[in-house]
Design an enzyme around this catalytic site. Sequence first.
Site, PDB file in Angstrom:
ATOM      1  N   HIS A 129       1.467 -15.497  30.966  1.00 14.66           N
ATOM      2  CA  HIS A 129       0.056 -15.808  30.997  1.00 14.66           C
ATOM      3  C   HIS A 129      -0.606 -14.530  31.237  1.00 14.66           C
ATOM      4  O   HIS A 129      -1.958 -14.490  31.267  1.00 14.66           O
ATOM      5  CB  HIS A 129      -0.120 -16.800  32.223  1.00 14.66           C
ATOM      6  CG  HIS A 129       0.541 -17.976  31.894  1.00 14.66           C
ATOM      7  ND1 HIS A 129      -0.211 -19.142  31.399  1.00 14.66           N
ATOM      8  CD2 HIS A 129       1.724 -18.516  31.564  1.00 14.66           C
ATOM      9  CE1 HIS A 129       0.299 -20.256  31.134  1.00 14.66           C
ATOM     10  NE2 HIS A 129       1.742 -19.928  31.290  1.00 14.66           N
ATOM     11  N   ASP A 171      -7.596  -9.080  32.381  1.00 10.78           N
ATOM     12  CA  ASP A 171      -7.247 -10.562  32.880  1.00 10.78           C
ATOM     13  C   ASP A 171      -6.614 -10.909  31.311  1.00 10.78           C
ATOM     14  O   ASP A 171      -6.767 -10.591  30.100  1.00 10.78           O
ATOM     15  CB  ASP A 171      -8.578 -11.307  32.617  1.00 10.78           C
ATOM     16  CG  ASP A 171      -8.354 -12.557  33.541  1.00 10.78           C
ATOM     17  OD1 ASP A 171      -7.326 -13.165  33.845  1.00 10.78           O
ATOM     18  OD2 ASP A 171      -9.369 -12.975  34.274  1.00 10.78           O
TER      19      ASP A 171
HETATM   20  C1  GDG Z   1      -3.612 -16.965  34.814  1.00 11.60           C
HETATM   21  C2  GDG Z   1      -3.888 -15.483  34.279  1.00 11.60           C
HETATM   22  C3  GDG Z   1      -4.690 -16.813  32.201  1.00 11.60           C
HETATM   23  C4  GDG Z   1     -10.696 -21.597  40.028  1.00 11.60           C
HETATM   24  N1  GDG Z   1     -11.261 -21.798  41.120  1.00 11.60           N
HETATM   25  C5  GDG Z   1     -11.260 -23.070  41.356  1.00 11.60           C
HETATM   26  C6  GDG Z   1     -10.465 -23.904  40.151  1.00 11.60           C
HETATM   27  N2  GDG Z   1      -9.987 -22.976  39.484  1.00 11.60           N
HETATM   28  C7  GDG Z   1      -9.249 -22.900  38.268  1.00 11.60           C
HETATM   29  C8  GDG Z   1     -10.339 -22.709  37.043  1.00 11.60           C
HETATM   30  C9  GDG Z   1      -9.055 -22.131  35.900  1.00 11.60           C
HETATM   31  C10 GDG Z   1      -8.326 -21.736  36.823  1.00 11.60           C
HETATM   32  O1  GDG Z   1      -8.483 -21.883  38.095  1.00 11.60           O
HETATM   33  C11 GDG Z   1      -8.210 -20.139  36.855  1.00 11.60           C
HETATM   34  O2  GDG Z   1      -7.792 -19.444  35.479  1.00 11.60           O
HETATM   35  P1  GDG Z   1      -8.127 -18.076  35.014  1.00 11.60           P
HETATM   36  O3  GDG Z   1      -7.423 -18.233  33.470  1.00 11.60           O
HETATM   37  O4  GDG Z   1      -9.527 -17.959  34.974  1.00 11.60           O
HETATM   38  O5  GDG Z   1      -7.310 -16.876  35.982  1.00 11.60           O
HETATM   39  P2  GDG Z   1      -5.969 -16.939  36.592  1.00 11.60           P
HETATM   40  O6  GDG Z   1      -5.635 -18.047  37.908  1.00 11.60           O
HETATM   41  O7  GDG Z   1      -5.907 -15.528  37.002  1.00 11.60           O
HETATM   42  O8  GDG Z   1      -4.674 -17.340  35.495  1.00 11.60           O
HETATM   43  C12 GDG Z   1      -5.119 -15.912  33.251  1.00 11.60           C
HETATM   44  C13 GDG Z   1      -4.361 -18.061  33.086  1.00 11.60           C
HETATM   45  O9  GDG Z   1      -3.333 -17.637  33.939  1.00 11.60           O
HETATM   46  C14 GDG Z   1      -3.608 -19.064  32.117  1.00 11.60           C
HETATM   47  O10 GDG Z   1      -2.698 -18.513  31.159  1.00 11.60           O
HETATM   48  O11 GDG Z   1      -5.639 -16.955  31.483  1.00 11.60           O
HETATM   49  O12 GDG Z   1      -5.568 -14.534  32.671  1.00 11.60           O
HETATM   50  O13 GDG Z   1      -4.335 -14.381  35.395  1.00 11.60           O
HETATM   51  O14 GDG Z   1      -8.753 -23.358  35.190  1.00 11.60           O
HETATM   52  O15 GDG Z   1     -11.219 -23.726  36.769  1.00 11.60           O
HETATM   53  N3  GDG Z   1     -10.110 -24.983  40.202  1.00 11.60           N
HETATM   54  C15 GDG Z   1     -10.637 -25.807  41.280  1.00 11.60           C
HETATM   55  N4  GDG Z   1     -11.481 -25.388  42.179  1.00 11.60           N
HETATM   56  C16 GDG Z   1     -11.675 -23.982  42.237  1.00 11.60           C
HETATM   57  O16 GDG Z   1     -12.285 -23.732  43.247  1.00 11.60           O
HETATM   58  N5  GDG Z   1     -10.420 -27.209  41.086  1.00 11.60           N
END
Ligand code: GDG
Length: 468
Positions: free
Chosen positions: A163, A371
């Site tokens: 990921h 990212d």
């Molecule tokens: C890893 C990789 C890759 C965030 N704050 C809250 C919340 N979130 C949710 C968002 C989103 C998820 O968390 C974050 O996903 P991201 O992709 O932005 O980042 P990572 O956590 O670093 O994820 C990344 C991912 O894996 C998938 O392969 O895209 O590059 O680093 O879904 O909505 N959800 C809730 N409350 C929050 O305060 N409920």
Amino acid sequence: MSETSSSGRPIVIAANRLPVMRTNEGDWSPSPGGLVRALYPMLRESGGTWVGWTGDPDDHAEPFSVEGVDLHPVPISAEEMNLYYEGFSNDALWPLYHDALRESTYDSEQWDAYKTVNERFATALAEIAPADSIVWVHDYQLQLVPGLLRARRPDLTIGFFLHIPFPSVDLFTRLPWRDDIVQGLLGCDLVGFQRPRDAQNFIATVEQLLEADTSDDTVSFDGRTVVAADYPISIDVAEVEEIATGRATRQRTSQIRARLGDPEVIMLGVDRLDYTKGIGLRLRAFAQLLEDERLDPTRHVMVQVATPTREAVEHYQDERASIERLVGEINGRFSRIGLPVVHYLYQTLPYDELVALYRAGDVMLVTPFRDGMNLVAKEYAAAHIDGDGVLVLSEFAGAAEELTDAVQVNPHDDRALQDAIVEAVEMHRHERRGRMSGLRDQIRKSDVQGWADRFLAALEVASSTASR
Ligand code: GDG
């Protein structure tokens, strides 16, 4: 659902965490999140299983089932949590794989714990995976599992999805246990990455370290062929749209705008509080724009949601302290009584609240230094059913490959970042709507279900052509 995933072969998923969380009543329910939503129905249909940790240290829970999916807990002790998870996974691999943005700690005790936990996962999988089933392993915490499992169960089809980014050869080869990691991954039939560049980095690394024969997207090693290619992950678009359309969300969005003092432009950031995400960078850009009077604190406000994460790791404590100092400085200088210019929430919000915030956000700032993908960028576009809103997106997010209608920016260039924010704030309505329509078309073309179907279909093809 694709023909492949309904081909009848049972699927076993392995990930650090099980896809469930404890309810207040002490039962289990599926945890929120796109990955779970994409894989859960498939597992239910295939009679599949998910192998992972419950999240509680030293939890020796027996296998159980939630909504028709079998869950197989792998115990992890408090000490292993510290060495394998916070240590090797998040203080060695995470920074190294993200362009070495922070110094990695390489500690052989942590590495031993990583090996022990990976072995425990491989043993559990070898015991429970039905004959000729498909095993799909997820992410950087479990990179040794494919090799360990292949040695125990050569009959299985094994896939892996990373990921986060896979670094360049020059960075990866710093890792003292680099050969073990690549050999672990080569136990797969298919290794999936977010971007073509990640797959290329992996192939170049294998070529250099193991002197294996490689082509554009395959590696021949140890008498087997392994495919390495990109499968950019996505989100559950329908789910986000459904929440965004709901009456409660619309009401909440208006309420949020009013509570913020009905500003002309709401700028929004939503990230785990991670040093890769460039939160400080965007706050500094915002402050400079206020200082230079290119933005006006009576018309432009910022909301930053920073979700708590990895709080035991020092780099994260430092990052939090630095962001919170910055928020204090900016508010001290530019806020008015009752109207802060930066609204900072160090909280995990309910998903509905997040979607209401996405809808309220006129300009979304996604400015990571690096990212893997960044799902927040995709969720923002999915939530903007009104067809309006501007996404400012770092070139260094995996999402930048697909989301070409975003205002893309090199976040290391502070002037360029300031200009990108002003461009987004001042963008003409016609252009905003044109770009948002492009973003929404793009994410609708590939949601998370399509991602899982494509990966599994390619995995079956790879395993049928690989000589074992
Ligand atoms: C890893 C990789 C890759 C965030 N704050 C809250 C919340 N979130 C949710 C968002 C989103 C998820 O968390 C974050 O996903 P991201 O992709 O932005 O980042 P990572 O956590 O670093 O994820 C990344 C991912 O894996 C998938 O392969 O895209 O590059 O680093 O879904 O909505 N959800 C809730 N409350 C929050 O305060 N409920």
